[in-house]
Design a protein around this motif. Sequence first.
Motif, PDB file in Angstrom:
ATOM      1  N   SER A  47       0.827  -1.213   0.000  1.00 27.94           N
ATOM      2  CA  SER A  47       0.000   0.000   0.000  1.00 27.94           C
ATOM      3  C   SER A  47       0.857   1.256   0.000  1.00 27.94           C
ATOM      4  N   ALA A  48       1.894   1.272   0.842  1.00 28.14           N
ATOM      5  CA  ALA A  48       2.736   2.469   0.943  1.00 28.14           C
ATOM      6  C   ALA A  48       3.466   2.743  -0.370  1.00 28.14           C
ATOM      7  N   LEU A  49       4.013   1.719  -1.008  1.00 26.81           N
ATOM      8  CA  LEU A  49       4.737   1.931  -2.261  1.00 26.81           C
ATOM      9  C   LEU A  49       3.788   2.305  -3.394  1.00 26.81           C
ATOM     10  N   ALA A  50       2.599   1.702  -3.413  1.00 31.63           N
ATOM     11  CA  ALA A  50       1.628   2.033  -4.457  1.00 31.63           C
ATOM     12  C   ALA A  50       1.160   3.478  -4.354  1.00 31.63           C
ATOM     13  N   LEU A  51       1.123   4.031  -3.162  1.00 37.67           N
ATOM     14  CA  LEU A  51       0.731   5.429  -2.987  1.00 37.67           C
ATOM     15  C   LEU A  51       1.919   6.379  -3.089  1.00 37.67           C
ATOM     16  N   ALA A  52       3.089   5.932  -2.646  1.00 36.34           N
ATOM     17  CA  ALA A  52       4.251   6.825  -2.587  1.00 36.34           C
ATOM     18  C   ALA A  52       4.809   7.125  -3.973  1.00 36.34           C
ATOM     19  N   LEU A  53       4.814   6.147  -4.882  1.00 31.30           N
ATOM     20  CA  LEU A  53       5.413   6.375  -6.194  1.00 31.30           C
ATOM     21  C   LEU A  53       4.675   7.453  -6.991  1.00 31.30           C
TER      22      LEU A  53
END
Length: 307
Positions: free
Chosen positions: A112-118
């Motif tokens: 979730s964090a990587l999908a939102l952060a990128l």
Amino acid sequence: MEDLRIKMSANSVATARLSAGHERVLPSRRRALPLVGGIIIAALFSLLMILNLLPLVWGMLTSLKAEPDLFRFPPVIFDFAPTLDNYKRVIESGFLGNMQASLIYCVITVVSALALALPAAYAFDRFNFPFRQPLFLLIVASIPLSLGAAALLIPNYLYFTKLGLTNAWFTLPLIYTAHQLPMAIWIIKGTLEGIPKELDEAAIADGASHFGILRHIILPLSRPALGAAGVLVFVGSWNEFVASSVMVDSPALRPIQPAIYNFIGFFGREWGPLTASAMLAIIPILITFALLGRLIVSGLTKGSVKG
């Protein structure tokens, strides 16, 4: 067809940059370290390594001691009969189920964090929009949330209780993602700053959309930063204690850190099971750093030097 155009434009821009001399291989300018200085640095690093490994070794030895050996005075280091009774008791208490729950929470949080952060980092680096700089400063100021925010525990608990979101399988991943997202955005944005914007311009000239650029150019080039952010998000989520000890109270949903705390009972600390559970808890961290620890250095330094 769009994928082919994007790749061709990326290759053409890279070739043009090389031919123009923008990317040059600079000669190494390393100075020889004096012998005395090298010995001092090696001694300091050895001392630092010993100080960091000593608690780990002591905890591992303590976890293998029977109860009579735990309270011997003076304490014994190697002069005892090793036993696995502490690990057996920890496993029988359902600790492996707590480890499984923590792994599920951490995997969901990392994805979730990587999908939102990128896309967030891409937007902050490539687009101009109102309040862009203040919003990014707010994100940077929120990075300490990755260490756990005890000050936000009460309002979070009140909001989650009012919305009926406590004591569910998604409760802790929601909180962990909110805590770890600012750090992930900051790490990925640092790498995106080192990716030439000419690649975007060439891809747009060939008819690519921003989503295509993000998928076919930004994503492959930012994999070291994604790996570094993923490792740090995993470790931060795995070690979180404050929110996980309050937001869920079901034994089936309890993560690993509150489960370790259960061995600190009313009548004192049960040192054998406590150290055994702590040794089991650090195994995923050691495996993660052994396999992916290199990504932390490459991901954090990739955007520090621009060609």
